[in-house]
Design a protein around this motif. Structure first.
Motif, PDB file in Angstrom:
ATOM      1  N   LYS A 132      -2.851   5.663   0.672  1.00  0.00           N
ATOM      2  CA  LYS A 132      -4.068   6.385   1.057  1.00  0.00           C
ATOM      3  C   LYS A 132      -3.812   7.892   1.041  1.00  0.00           C
ATOM      4  CE  LYS A 132      -7.617   6.535   4.681  1.00  0.00           C
ATOM      5  NZ  LYS A 132      -7.753   7.942   4.816  1.00  0.00           N
ATOM      6  N   GLU A 189      -5.434  10.748  -1.438  1.00  0.00           N
ATOM      7  CA  GLU A 189      -6.068  11.958  -0.896  1.00  0.00           C
ATOM      8  C   GLU A 189      -5.493  13.204  -1.552  1.00  0.00           C
ATOM      9  OE1 GLU A 189      -5.511  11.725   3.332  1.00  0.00           O
ATOM     10  OE2 GLU A 189      -6.998  10.138   3.562  1.00  0.00           O
ATOM     11  N   ASP A 221       0.834  -1.200   0.000  1.00  0.00           N
ATOM     12  CA  ASP A 221       0.000   0.000   0.000  1.00  0.00           C
ATOM     13  C   ASP A 221       0.869   1.251   0.000  1.00  0.00           C
ATOM     14  OD1 ASP A 221      -2.682   0.412  -0.375  1.00  0.00           O
ATOM     15  OD2 ASP A 221      -3.088   0.857   1.714  1.00  0.00           O
TER      16      ASP A 221
END
Length: 84
Positions: A30, A34, A3
């Motif tokens: 993540k 964003e 990730d």
């Protein structure tokens, strides 16, 4: 599944095949997504202003920022093992 960003996707191409900028490897996916979303929010506003107010420079800025956001999203997908 990793990730993290892979750090293989470039953006900001000029006269050659080499990108002017590159996504940095090992960034949290993540957070990177964003950031790409925030960039695309700016792009949406800039394209609206370019279309309604005749601000051609905003259109070019939006074009370059969308290239950046796409590179981030593509690089996250490469890092996750899903080449896009």
């Amino acid at each position: 599944m990793n990730d993290k960003t892979a750090g293989v996707t470039g953006f900001g191409y000029g006269d050659g095949e080499q990108p002017l900028f590159r996504v940095q490897p090992g960034q949290d996916a993540k957070l990177a997504m964003e950031q790409a979303s925030a960039i695309m929010t700016c792009v949406k506003r800039m394209t609206l202003l370019a279309a309604t107010d005749g601000e051609a420079n905003l259109g070019w800025g939006a074009h370059l920022l969308s290239d950046m956001a796409k590179a981030v999203m593509d690089d996250v997908e490469v890092g996750r093992g899903r080449d896009s």
